[in-house]
Scaffold this active site. Structure first.
Site, PDB file in Angstrom:
ATOM      1  N   SER A 124       0.874  -1.352   0.101  1.00 48.37           N
ATOM      2  CA  SER A 124      -0.251   0.280  -0.009  1.00 48.37           C
ATOM      3  C   SER A 124       0.514   1.004   0.198  1.00 48.37           C
ATOM      4  O   SER A 124       0.330   2.450   0.802  1.00 48.37           O
ATOM      5  CB  SER A 124      -0.631  -0.414   1.194  1.00 48.37           C
ATOM      6  OG  SER A 124      -0.094   0.205   2.186  1.00 48.37           O
ATOM      7  N   GLU A 139      19.123  18.482  -4.407  1.00 47.28           N
ATOM      8  CA  GLU A 139      19.707  17.714  -4.454  1.00 47.28           C
ATOM      9  C   GLU A 139      20.753  16.404  -4.691  1.00 47.28           C
ATOM     10  O   GLU A 139      20.813  16.743  -5.731  1.00 47.28           O
ATOM     11  CB  GLU A 139      17.929  15.997  -3.755  1.00 47.28           C
ATOM     12  CG  GLU A 139      17.738  15.913  -3.092  1.00 47.28           C
ATOM     13  CD  GLU A 139      16.687  15.911  -2.835  1.00 47.28           C
ATOM     14  OE1 GLU A 139      14.992  15.692  -1.934  1.00 47.28           O
ATOM     15  OE2 GLU A 139      16.010  14.514  -3.086  1.00 47.28           O
ATOM     16  N   HIS A 153      21.542   5.808   2.247  1.00 43.38           N
ATOM     17  CA  HIS A 153      22.086   6.840   2.895  1.00 43.38           C
ATOM     18  C   HIS A 153      22.815   7.792   3.535  1.00 43.38           C
ATOM     19  O   HIS A 153      22.632   6.889   4.514  1.00 43.38           O
ATOM     20  CB  HIS A 153      20.297   7.229   3.219  1.00 43.38           C
ATOM     21  CG  HIS A 153      19.767   8.518   3.020  1.00 43.38           C
ATOM     22  ND1 HIS A 153      20.343   9.896   3.399  1.00 43.38           N
ATOM     23  CD2 HIS A 153      19.131   9.075   2.012  1.00 43.38           C
ATOM     24  CE1 HIS A 153      20.209  10.789   2.961  1.00 43.38           C
ATOM     25  NE2 HIS A 153      18.914  10.321   1.834  1.00 43.38           N
ATOM     26  N   ARG A 208      24.608   9.645  -3.632  1.00 38.97           N
ATOM     27  CA  ARG A 208      25.080   9.452  -2.297  1.00 38.97           C
ATOM     28  C   ARG A 208      25.897   8.540  -2.387  1.00 38.97           C
ATOM     29  O   ARG A 208      26.385   7.929  -1.305  1.00 38.97           O
ATOM     30  CB  ARG A 208      22.915   8.533  -2.632  1.00 38.97           C
ATOM     31  CG  ARG A 208      22.099   9.371  -2.142  1.00 38.97           C
ATOM     32  CD  ARG A 208      21.242   8.746  -1.877  1.00 38.97           C
ATOM     33  NE  ARG A 208      19.998  10.009  -1.862  1.00 38.97           N
ATOM     34  CZ  ARG A 208      18.268   9.663  -1.834  1.00 38.97           C
ATOM     35  NH1 ARG A 208      18.444   8.325  -1.460  1.00 38.97           N
ATOM     36  NH2 ARG A 208      17.232  10.119  -1.278  1.00 38.97           N
ATOM     37  N   HIS A 224      19.744   1.885   3.254  1.00 45.71           N
ATOM     38  CA  HIS A 224      17.760   2.863   2.891  1.00 45.71           C
ATOM     39  C   HIS A 224      16.611   2.714   1.087  1.00 45.71           C
ATOM     40  O   HIS A 224      15.811   2.658   1.473  1.00 45.71           O
ATOM     41  CB  HIS A 224      18.729   4.569   2.033  1.00 45.71           C
ATOM     42  CG  HIS A 224      17.355   5.131   2.094  1.00 45.71           C
ATOM     43  ND1 HIS A 224      16.563   6.058   2.995  1.00 45.71           N
ATOM     44  CD2 HIS A 224      16.811   6.023   0.644  1.00 45.71           C
ATOM     45  CE1 HIS A 224      15.757   6.284   2.658  1.00 45.71           C
ATOM     46  NE2 HIS A 224      16.214   6.849   1.115  1.00 45.71           N
ATOM     47  N   ARG A 256      20.479   4.955  -7.181  1.00 43.42           N
ATOM     48  CA  ARG A 256      19.439   5.780  -7.747  1.00 43.42           C
ATOM     49  C   ARG A 256      19.772   7.677  -7.299  1.00 43.42           C
ATOM     50  O   ARG A 256      20.570   8.479  -6.369  1.00 43.42           O
ATOM     51  CB  ARG A 256      17.945   5.572  -6.459  1.00 43.42           C
ATOM     52  CG  ARG A 256      16.879   6.029  -6.953  1.00 43.42           C
ATOM     53  CD  ARG A 256      15.502   5.486  -5.899  1.00 43.42           C
ATOM     54  NE  ARG A 256      16.264   5.567  -4.583  1.00 43.42           N
ATOM     55  CZ  ARG A 256      16.221   7.054  -4.054  1.00 43.42           C
ATOM     56  NH1 ARG A 256      15.222   7.993  -3.829  1.00 43.42           N
ATOM     57  NH2 ARG A 256      15.666   7.154  -2.376  1.00 43.42           N
ATOM     58  N   SER A 279      12.626   7.927  -7.010  1.00 42.40           N
ATOM     59  CA  SER A 279      11.790   6.760  -7.165  1.00 42.40           C
ATOM     60  C   SER A 279      10.448   7.002  -6.496  1.00 42.40           C
ATOM     61  O   SER A 279       9.968   6.111  -6.882  1.00 42.40           O
ATOM     62  CB  SER A 279      12.447   6.519  -4.808  1.00 42.40           C
ATOM     63  OG  SER A 279      12.633   7.360  -4.402  1.00 42.40           O
TER      64      SER A 279
END
Length: 507
Positions: free
Chosen positions: A11, A116, A236, A283, A344, A379, A384
């Site tokens: 979910s 970021e 992370h 990262r 992460h 990533r 994401s």
């Protein structure tokens, strides 16, 4: 026995967005969502940063976002997929806004775009530092308004069922545990969509909640689905260090984009020694730099320094982070924030094509549990949530055009067992989980790894698990989760081992 045209397992943003799109396209279909706890319990709800979308076509461009993604992925991205995702981003963003999701704007009414690590431009749309919570809330509100979607909370899916069709497997339903009634049951489904999130709980230190036990990967693997690139676990770099706490509190990438510095015990910045972008490197680079600094200094953490920033503006952007720090006695205005890299995000997973299809007919995977080719081995920040939206869209289009050719299986399944489960939270499983987490932490912390020794220890843990099952003669929720963790951990170790020997043929 339940029946659903489409069964969604999980979910988070991927599963909920898919359900909404599918329900609107095909109001004649019955769509079931099963989630093992409350619908709000997902990695999506914990996402702070936001969603990367090109909205400024003067300073920014699709091409810049594409190249940032490919560079971050270390050459392992599928460029066709990267282009598809980034080109679709504005349309998927509009769909979120249409259901009421709010993103921050500045005083002039234009998007307040964040920056970021790894991004060459400000392009992160966010809702303060609780973007995931805002998105999740609006998706759940929309789900509740659609009559052909039924949400089953506290329903832990144990395994999917498949049948051979001309030699090729296709999924036909799933066994699940109704945790409220403590019973194992079965649901028939024409199509199953896995959206179960990641596997961060494999590690001692992670930002992932306790539910992130790799369930979807394990379920898919046991059914015969191809798992790919699962060794690429992203750490992370800026989790708030609080000793042995699990999970760790995440300090968003956006804080560094806002101007925070990473400093060592001597109060000196050191990331520039590793990359000219400093704190705004990707990262993997920042995490590795911090790990090396900690190894050199012998300290358990480094620091995030926000003291030079405008605190009033900082608090406006990051109220959630500021308030959490203050609850443990830290004030970002005057104190250094201890940080450490932790597990992460899972960059690989269940292998899918551009329509989110696995190699098993009628089985799809979306979100973090899937391997789409977008992320490569690392990533890019805030890609994401975008990936989840785009592949949910792709799956909905494909299923809309194919589900009428799928029939419910006529095979009889013994299901709806009257024997209740017991919620066995014994010290045995607590200790086994800690032992597994320690093994996986060693796997990613050490340069020299004895893969065979790790696999042997995992086999021993498997035998202990079988012994506990035999002793209790009950399938329990804790047993299911640990079995899934062990299944995924073995795949991760074997993937790392394969990669190691491919790089070192003379070893």
């Amino acid at each position: 026995m339940k029946k659903a045209d489409i069964l969604i397992i999980g979910s988070g943003i991927a599963g909920l967005f898919f359900a909404i799109k599918m329900a609107k396209k095909r109001p004649d279909l019955f769509i079931a969502i099963m989630t093992k706890e409350k619908v709000q319990n997902s990695n999506t709800q914990m996402a702070q940063g936001g969603i990367a979308v090109v909205t400024d076509h003067i300073e920014d461009s699709f091409e810049q976002h594409i190249q940032d993604t490919i560079q971050s992925g270390g050459g392992f991205c599928d460029e066709e997929i990267v282009r598809m995702v980034i080109n679709q981003a504005p349309e998927r963003l509009k769909e979120l806004i249409d259901i009421g999701v709010s993103f921050d704007k500045d005083k002039s009414g234009t998007w307040n775009l964040g920056l970021e690590g790894g991004h060459s431009q400000h392009r992160i749309l966010h809702h303060k530092d609780i973007s995931g919570e805002e998105i999740g809330k609006k998706l759940i509100e929309t789900i509740n308004q659609l009559s052909n979607i039924t949400l089953f909370e506290n329903h832990l899916v144990i395994d999917i069922n498949t049948k051979k069709n001309k030699g090729n497997p296709s999924c036909t339903g799933a066994f699940y545990c109704d945790k409220v009634n403590s019973q194992i049951k079965y649901i028939q489904a024409k199509t199953i969509v896995l959206s179960t999130g990641g596997c961060g709980q494999l590690f001692k230190n992670t930002t992932n909640p306790e539910i992130a036990t790799g369930d979807g990967i394990a379920i898919a693997s046991r059914a015969g689905a191809l798992i790919k690139d699962i060794q690429y676990i992203q750490f992370h770099p800026t989790a708030l260090y609080e000793g042995d706490k699990n999970p760790f509190f995440l300090v968003s990438e956006a804080v560094r984009g806002f101007g925070a510095h990473i400093i060592n015990e001597d109060k000196k910045r050191f990331i520039f020694k590793h990359d000219t972008r400093g704190e705004l490197a990707t990262r993997d680079i920042v995490s590795q730099a911090i790990s090396e600094e900690m190894e050199t200094s012998g300290k358990q953490h480094v620091y995030l320094d926000c003291r030079h920033l405008d605190f009033e503006e900082f608090y406006t952007h990051f109220p959630f982070i500021t308030n959490y720090c203050q609850t443990i006695g830290l004030n970002p205005k005057t104190d250094l924030i201890p940080i450490v890299p932790v597990a992460h995000y899972q960059c690989g997973g269940i292998n899918v094509n551009k329509n989110s299809e696995t190699n098993i007919k009628n089985l799809y995977a979306i979100g973090e549990c899937s391997r789409t080719g977008l992320h490569g081995k690392n990533r890019l920040a805030s890609n994401s949530l975008l990936e989840a939206l785009v592949f949910a869209h792709q799956a909905s289009n494909h299923i809309e055009n194919s589900i009428d050719d799928v029939s419910f299986s006529s095979k009889k399944i013994m299901a709806d067992f009257s024997e209740p489960l017991i919620n066995l939270y014994s010290d045995n499983f607590v200790e086994l989980k800690k032992e597994l987490q320690a093994l996986m932490t060693v796997l990613y912390a050490n340069k020299e790894v004895d893969f065979r020794k790790i696999l042997d220890k995992m086999e021993s843990m498997k035998m202990k698990t079988v012994s506990l099952l035999f002793e209790k003669q009950k399938i329990t929720t804790q047993l299911v989760e640990f079995t899934n963790m062990l299944t995924v951990a073995k795949i991760v170790v074997e993937s790392n081992m394969q990669q190691f020997f491919e790089k070192s043929p003379s070893y």
